[in-house]
Enzyme design. Sequence first.
Site, PDB file in Angstrom:
ATOM      1  N   HIS A 221      -5.737  27.339 -37.459  1.00  0.00           N
ATOM      2  CA  HIS A 221      -6.136  25.938 -37.315  1.00  0.00           C
ATOM      3  C   HIS A 221      -7.529  25.827 -36.697  1.00  0.00           C
ATOM      4  CE1 HIS A 221      -5.696  21.637 -36.142  1.00  0.00           C
ATOM      5  NE2 HIS A 221      -6.314  22.039 -35.045  1.00  0.00           N
ATOM      6  N   GLU A 222      -7.804  26.608 -35.651  1.00  0.00           N
ATOM      7  CA  GLU A 222      -9.102  26.527 -34.979  1.00  0.00           C
ATOM      8  C   GLU A 222     -10.220  27.096 -35.848  1.00  0.00           C
ATOM      9  OE1 GLU A 222      -9.585  24.879 -32.291  1.00  0.00           O
ATOM     10  OE2 GLU A 222      -7.444  24.457 -32.032  1.00  0.00           O
ATOM     11  N   GLU A 281      -8.163  16.836 -37.591  1.00  0.00           N
ATOM     12  CA  GLU A 281      -7.049  17.694 -37.190  1.00  0.00           C
ATOM     13  C   GLU A 281      -6.077  17.907 -38.351  1.00  0.00           C
ATOM     14  OE1 GLU A 281      -6.487  19.328 -34.364  1.00  0.00           O
ATOM     15  OE2 GLU A 281      -8.442  18.682 -33.616  1.00  0.00           O
TER      16      GLU A 281
END
Length: 371
Positions: A221-222, A281
């Site tokens: 995700h990052e 996000e």
Amino acid sequence: MQSHRFLRPLWSSITIRVSPPLAASASTPSLRFVPRLRPFSQTHHPRKDWPRPPRTTRNYNVDPRRRLSEAKPLITSHGLRRFVRSPSLHTVVVISVLGAVAFYFSNIQTVPVSGRRRFNCFSEESVEAASEAQVKRIIYDVERSGGRFLDDWDPRMAMVKRVMKRLIPVSGMEDANWEITVIDDPRTANAFVLPGGKVFVFSGLLPIARNEHGLATVLGHEIAHNLAGHVAERMSGQIGTNIMLYSLIFLTGGLAILGTQFIGGAVLDLLFSRPMGRMQESEADYIGLMMMAEACYNPHEALGFWQRMEKAQQGEPPEWMSTHPSNFNRIQKIGEWMPKALEKRQESDCQGTSAFADLFRQAMVRGVRIE
């Protein structure tokens, strides 16, 4: 004798000097009277009368508040009206607006995984240069607070490195100068990857991740934030926010600077920054899920991780007040994307190919959406 006494002062100040003849035929000498200067003469030389400033009556005991009240304002209503009605000002405003509109539309991009149109005027190189100062700041803050970093021999550090070794090849950013840092802080469950490959993981995240699959969920995700250029997008968005904020200050005549900054900044953050953060996000969740599947991690572990994170983050603010989607909505979205992620894992040869990342970058350049 009396007249001689009166003439003596006159002749005592005169010298008779005989000049040489000018020619051979001139036999008569010429007389020339040369005044003899007397020492300590009383003759006065002319004075230079320099201009003097006009005398003013200054009272240094005047109350400063009185002097301030009597001062002329720098900006008057008449001068402001003249400035607003000035043709040159109108020309500058029109040219500035046209230039800003042209600059804005020339830097519009399409995010391939969501089809969202966004403004981004920063390159990857400029974002990486800006993140270097942030890296130094994080290290300084940890050392100042008495924290420490895990050594390479620590099992937790070895776990993070194993996961990154499988995620970096599928990220499409193998050429970055990757640096992995694990901060020994069991009370903080967080991780982030700064542009340029700077990875920071807090040890408090590892018990929630439980295994490498759960950790790959977070790190994928990052990394996805960097692949999608979300940091550059946020930096670009600050330009428009600052323009709107200072425009409000100008329209209020500078009379409510603090109030405009606080209230206007809060309103802009609530209306633009936070919704934009939730979209970013969600995009990073999808990209990270596809990358962890391509690295042969189990996508089902992503559901378990966010369920554990939801229990650990009891009392989180409502979604509309946060820059992140709620864990409940996150879990629902991941469940909708799960068939695509399982298909991606089945197609992967588990050799660390960056097929998805390459497809994403190509779609970003062409401005098209991918499924």
